[in-house]
Design a protein around this motif. Structure first.
Motif, PDB file in Angstrom:
ATOM      1  N   SER A   4       0.847  -1.183   0.000  1.00 46.92           N
ATOM      2  CA  SER A   4       0.000   0.000   0.000  1.00 46.92           C
ATOM      3  C   SER A   4       0.887   1.238   0.000  1.00 46.92           C
ATOM      4  CB  SER A   4      -0.916   0.017   1.223  1.00 46.92           C
ATOM      5  OG  SER A   4      -0.176   0.338   2.384  1.00 46.92           O
ATOM      6  N   LEU A   5       0.299   2.366  -0.288  1.00 51.78           N
ATOM      7  CA  LEU A   5       1.019   3.630  -0.290  1.00 51.78           C
ATOM      8  C   LEU A   5       1.667   3.896   1.070  1.00 51.78           C
ATOM      9  CD1 LEU A   5       1.487   6.235  -2.007  1.00 51.78           C
ATOM     10  CD2 LEU A   5      -0.530   7.164  -0.879  1.00 51.78           C
ATOM     11  N   LYS A   6       0.924   3.651   2.139  1.00 49.73           N
ATOM     12  CA  LYS A   6       1.456   3.897   3.486  1.00 49.73           C
ATOM     13  C   LYS A   6       2.591   2.935   3.822  1.00 49.73           C
ATOM     14  CE  LYS A   6      -2.502   6.241   5.407  1.00 49.73           C
ATOM     15  NZ  LYS A   6      -3.434   6.383   6.510  1.00 49.73           N
ATOM     16  N   SER A  36     -10.610   2.248  -3.066  1.00 52.63           N
ATOM     17  CA  SER A  36      -9.473   2.123  -2.161  1.00 52.63           C
ATOM     18  C   SER A  36      -9.751   2.809  -0.832  1.00 52.63           C
ATOM     19  CB  SER A  36      -8.231   2.757  -2.805  1.00 52.63           C
ATOM     20  OG  SER A  36      -7.153   2.748  -1.899  1.00 52.63           O
ATOM     21  N   THR A  38      -7.289   3.811   0.940  1.00 50.64           N
ATOM     22  CA  THR A  38      -6.059   4.569   1.141  1.00 50.64           C
ATOM     23  C   THR A  38      -6.314   6.052   1.392  1.00 50.64           C
ATOM     24  OG1 THR A  38      -4.811   3.051  -0.252  1.00 50.64           O
ATOM     25  CG2 THR A  38      -3.870   5.234   0.047  1.00 50.64           C
TER      26      THR A  38
END
Length: 133
Positions: A4-6, A36, A38
């Motif tokens: 994931s982005l995080k 998402s 996110t």
């Protein structure tokens, strides 16, 4: 496995990620809100909600983002183009569905058409999201 982005950037859980854009990028941002978890906020300035199939999509899906900003120019729906003229009705429907889903949302109407002050409209969208996530 895709991170994931995080995870990829080692963000802590309290980092708020806001996605946004103008016109077709605004529509992509809205679509991402449904796909998402996110994004804490979505800044959709003059999104292309006239796009074929969008109304069916929002009727059959639930957003995962909890804060969504919407805007439109007050003359955008007054176009002679039959396809694009539904943008006003569609943005009102979008707002109604978001409110029904208990999403923190606002629909702001700006002076002018689609190409009026796009930079300021996007900035306003992000500021609202930053203040409301």
């Amino acid at each position: 496995m895709t991170k994931s982005l995080k995870e990829r950037y080692d963000f802590t859980d309290d980092v708020q990620v806001i996605l946004g854009g103008y016109s077709l990028a605004g529509l992509f941002s809205l679509w991402s809100a449904y796909k998402s978890k996110t994004f804490s906020g979505i800044a959709a300035a003059s999104p292309s909600v006239w796009f074929n199939g969008w109304e069916e999509f929002i009727n059959n899906n639930t957003p995962l983002s909890k804060t969504i900003y919407l805007s439109l120019g007050d003359t955008e729906e007054k176009t002679k183009n039959k396809v694009m003229s539904v943008v006003g009705d569609n943005i009102r429907k979008q707002e109604e569905l978001l409110k029904n889903d208990k999403i923190n949302t606002i629909l702001e109407w700006n002076k002018g058409g689609h190409f009026s002050d796009s930079d300021l409209r996007v900035a306003k969208a992000f500021v609202w999201c930053i203040e409301n996530v």
